[in-house]
Write a protein that holds these residues in place. Structure first.
Motif, PDB file in Angstrom:
ATOM      1  N   TYR A 119       0.831  -1.204   0.000  1.00 49.24           N
ATOM      2  CA  TYR A 119       0.000   0.000   0.000  1.00 49.24           C
ATOM      3  C   TYR A 119       0.867   1.257   0.000  1.00 49.24           C
ATOM      4  N   GLN A 120       1.932   1.244   0.802  1.00 48.81           N
ATOM      5  CA  GLN A 120       2.813   2.411   0.868  1.00 48.81           C
ATOM      6  C   GLN A 120       3.487   2.655  -0.486  1.00 48.81           C
ATOM      7  N   ASP A 121       3.945   1.586  -1.120  1.00 46.26           N
ATOM      8  CA  ASP A 121       4.563   1.716  -2.442  1.00 46.26           C
ATOM      9  C   ASP A 121       3.569   2.281  -3.463  1.00 46.26           C
ATOM     10  N   THR A 122       2.341   1.801  -3.379  1.00 44.63           N
ATOM     11  CA  THR A 122       1.314   2.236  -4.331  1.00 44.63           C
ATOM     12  C   THR A 122       0.971   3.705  -4.127  1.00 44.63           C
ATOM     13  N   MET A 123       0.882   4.122  -2.869  1.00 45.81           N
ATOM     14  CA  MET A 123       0.615   5.533  -2.582  1.00 45.81           C
ATOM     15  C   MET A 123       1.760   6.403  -3.090  1.00 45.81           C
ATOM     16  N   THR A 124       2.994   5.972  -2.872  1.00 48.79           N
ATOM     17  CA  THR A 124       4.148   6.736  -3.348  1.00 48.79           C
ATOM     18  C   THR A 124       4.121   6.866  -4.863  1.00 48.79           C
ATOM     19  N   LYS A 125       3.804   5.780  -5.529  1.00 45.95           N
ATOM     20  CA  LYS A 125       3.749   5.786  -6.997  1.00 45.95           C
ATOM     21  C   LYS A 125       2.634   6.711  -7.492  1.00 45.95           C
ATOM     22  N   ALA A 126       1.483   6.650  -6.830  1.00 37.66           N
ATOM     23  CA  ALA A 126       0.366   7.500  -7.238  1.00 37.66           C
ATOM     24  C   ALA A 126       0.681   8.976  -7.002  1.00 37.66           C
ATOM     25  N   THR A 182      -7.243   5.259   4.569  1.00 43.27           N
ATOM     26  CA  THR A 182      -6.686   6.280   5.458  1.00 43.27           C
ATOM     27  C   THR A 182      -5.885   7.346   4.729  1.00 43.27           C
ATOM     28  N   GLU A 183      -5.665   7.194   3.437  1.00 42.89           N
ATOM     29  CA  GLU A 183      -4.911   8.188   2.676  1.00 42.89           C
ATOM     30  C   GLU A 183      -5.782   9.373   2.240  1.00 42.89           C
ATOM     31  N   LEU A 184      -7.034   9.378   2.653  1.00 40.27           N
ATOM     32  CA  LEU A 184      -7.982  10.380   2.176  1.00 40.27           C
ATOM     33  C   LEU A 184      -7.468  11.810   2.339  1.00 40.27           C
ATOM     34  N   TYR A 185      -7.065  12.172   3.557  1.00 46.85           N
ATOM     35  CA  TYR A 185      -6.706  13.576   3.802  1.00 46.85           C
ATOM     36  C   TYR A 185      -5.414  13.964   3.089  1.00 46.85           C
ATOM     37  N   SER A 186      -4.500  13.015   2.971  1.00 45.11           N
ATOM     38  CA  SER A 186      -3.269  13.299   2.222  1.00 45.11           C
ATOM     39  C   SER A 186      -3.579  13.571   0.756  1.00 45.11           C
ATOM     40  N   LEU A 187      -4.486  12.801   0.183  1.00 50.36           N
ATOM     41  CA  LEU A 187      -4.861  12.988  -1.221  1.00 50.36           C
ATOM     42  C   LEU A 187      -5.664  14.268  -1.419  1.00 50.36           C
ATOM     43  N   LEU A 188      -6.508  14.608  -0.431  1.00 53.06           N
ATOM     44  CA  LEU A 188      -7.251  15.863  -0.522  1.00 53.06           C
ATOM     45  C   LEU A 188      -6.312  17.058  -0.460  1.00 53.06           C
ATOM     46  N   THR A 245      -5.363  10.821   9.188  1.00 51.37           N
ATOM     47  CA  THR A 245      -5.127  12.233   9.462  1.00 51.37           C
ATOM     48  C   THR A 245      -4.513  12.909   8.243  1.00 51.37           C
ATOM     49  N   TYR A 246      -4.457  14.224   8.284  1.00 60.26           N
ATOM     50  CA  TYR A 246      -3.594  14.934   7.350  1.00 60.26           C
ATOM     51  C   TYR A 246      -2.153  14.513   7.631  1.00 60.26           C
ATOM     52  N   GLN A 247      -1.342  14.526   6.578  1.00 58.69           N
ATOM     53  CA  GLN A 247       0.040  14.047   6.708  1.00 58.69           C
ATOM     54  C   GLN A 247       0.056  12.640   7.323  1.00 58.69           C
ATOM     55  N   ASN A 248      -0.853  11.813   6.826  1.00 62.93           N
ATOM     56  CA  ASN A 248      -1.077  10.505   7.438  1.00 62.93           C
ATOM     57  C   ASN A 248       0.179   9.632   7.450  1.00 62.93           C
ATOM     58  N   GLY A 249       0.967   9.690   6.377  1.00 57.89           N
ATOM     59  CA  GLY A 249       2.181   8.885   6.335  1.00 57.89           C
ATOM     60  C   GLY A 249       3.142   9.245   7.446  1.00 57.89           C
ATOM     61  N   GLN A 250       3.338  10.546   7.699  1.00 58.77           N
ATOM     62  CA  GLN A 250       4.227  10.986   8.768  1.00 58.77           C
ATOM     63  C   GLN A 250       3.702  10.580  10.141  1.00 58.77           C
TER      64      GLN A 250
END
Length: 453
Positions: A97-104, A122-128, A409-414
């Motif tokens: 999932y992390q790799d896919t988010m990075t690629k996207a 959970t990537e919603l806020y980062s993508l927004l 959250t926002y900045q969910n990865g961090q």
């Protein structure tokens, strides 16, 4: 002269009739070219004007659990193309999932966004924050969204706006080896119902060899990748979630979370019923299947793999309760990206509708072990029959009434990385649970304060 004039008039009338007939055949009443084209499209299952030109959709997809997931996705893409010959879906398998988010994210920033993707809910806020998403509220009916389980819809929304559609969703469940339960003198039809029983059962199931080394562990809970998810489950069982509903605030240092992390660390360091140190996410199911552990906490997304590979009778149960039952939801949603042509957005929505039909949701749940995302899927004869013969498949569905939204959250990865790192430090004995959680709260507050009004 009169005869000549009459001949000329007849000739002109004939020319006019031929000209009119030719125009009518090409573009008038639909006979000839137009009707043949339409007939061909209807025979292929599509007569929409948007399908006249071929459309190719790039579909980013993660592989986060065991089993032949890629072959299932390839088949769904092929079946969709058969029904919609002018639309070709090209799955792009991007790793975790992390790799896919990075690629996207990289593709979006480079002006070459995919058309749609399965990414963590959970990537919603980062993508927004990246302004990457197409809002889906106007693309589907309210009735369509109401068909999904409410707990799954929680991670699709910001306010009243819907930005994704539940797809491969999960909760955490308890897997247990019934044969080992019998050998330990435990009832194989009775899983531990609460934390005290979990500790007691795990102790009875932990076996040492003649040298004093553990040959069989009572329990394994992963401590890499998704340790925040495991702790969130224990926190929910203690009576508190760890995040608000708009991605701006976390509650990592609440007393219930401290109680949960203390229990998590004690299982390995004090009670000695679980291996100390790092337990890899991907290794825990292998340990369970190979008989190295009698119980495990893991995603229901691994249910089909365990069913296929285990050589023993196994059970699936709710996660044991503390003050109550509880598990966060998990897994991925379907997102459509904003900066793509309208015809590809419409085609992506059509593919989502295809994927979320009750029969396909039912088959996907059977093939993968993920929870069926809609009640309608469990009303199909396909899934009814499967659950009747394999009751373990109903546990995650039934646990949904105790499920809550996952940490997002926002900045969910961090935020999740720092939280994961600090949880792991507590599990390794490098910090106390209280120190780990206070540090996590301070770090998260520093990141999220700019998003609070």
């Amino acid at each position: 002269m009169k005869k000549l004039s009459l001949v000329i008039m007849v000739w002109m009338l004939l020319l006019t009739a031929c000209s009119s007939g030719g125009q009518q055949g090409a573009a008038g009443n639909g006979n000839s070219v137009a009707s043949a084209d339409q007939s061909g499209k209807e025979s292929q299952g599509s007569g929409n004007a948007e399908d006249e030109q071929p459309i190719e959709l790039s579909f980013y997809f993660p592989v986060a659990v065991g089993g032949p997931i890629t072959s299932f996705i390839d088949k769904l893409a092929a079946d969709f193309h058969q029904e919609n010959p002018s639309i070709t879906v090209k799955p792009v398998y991007a790793g975790s999932y992390q790799d896919t988010m990075t690629k996207a994210a990289t593709a979006v920033q480079g002006g070459n966004a995919p058309d749609l993707a399965v990414l963590l809910s959970t990537e919603l806020y980062s993508l927004l924050e990246m302004d990457a998403l197409e809002e889906l509220t106007p693309r589907f009916s309210e009735e369509y969204f109401n068909g999904f389980y409410e707990a799954f819809m929680s991670n699709t929304k910001s306010g009243d706006q819907v930005w994704s559609v539940p797809f491969q969703r999960s909760t955490i469940v308890l897997y247990y080896n019934k044969d080992m339960f019998k050998e330990a003198g435990l009832d194989p039809e009775k899983a531990p119902a609460n934390w005290d029983e979990l500790r007691e059962f795990a102790s009875k199931l932990t076996v040492k060899d003649s040298s004093g080394s553990v040959s069989q562990w009572g329990l394994e809970i992963p401590s890499t990748g998704y340790q925040y998810w495991m702790l969130q489950a224990l926190s929910l069982q203690s009576g508190s979630n760890i995040v608000n509903n708009n991605g701006t605030e976390v509650y990592f240092n609440k007393p219930e979370v401290k109680e949960a992390l203390q229990f998590y660390t004690d299982l390995g360091r004090k009670d000695k019923v679980m291996p100390e140190g790092v337990l890899e996410w991907a290794t825990v199911p292998s340990d369970f299947i190979s008989g190295k552990t009698a119980m495990m906490f893991h995603t229901t997304g691994n249910l089909s793999k365990v069913k296929a590979d285990a050589t023993f009778d196994f059970g699936v149960a709710y996660l044991p309760a503390n003050k109550s039952y509880g598990s966060p939801t998990g897994g991925g949603n379907l997102y459509v990206f904003k900066d793509i042509p309208e015809e590809r957005k419409a085609a992506a929505v059509k593919f989502i509708e295809f994927l979320t039909q009750p029969e396909r949701v039912a088959q996907w749940s059977i093939d993968t072990g993920y929870v069926g995302t809609t009640e309608a899927a469990y009303e199909t004869e396909l899934l009814k029959s499967y659950v009747a013969g394999f009751p373990q498949a109903a546990v995650a569905r039934d646990q949904m009434k105790y499920a809550s939204s996952e940490l997002s959250t926002y900045q969910n990865g961090q935020v999740t990385k720092l939280f994961n790192d600090n949880i792991q430090s507590a599990l390794l004995g490098e910090m106390t649970p209280e120190e780990a959680l206070e540090k996590s709260q301070q770090q998260a507050d520093d990141i999220l304060k700019k998003y609070r009004k």
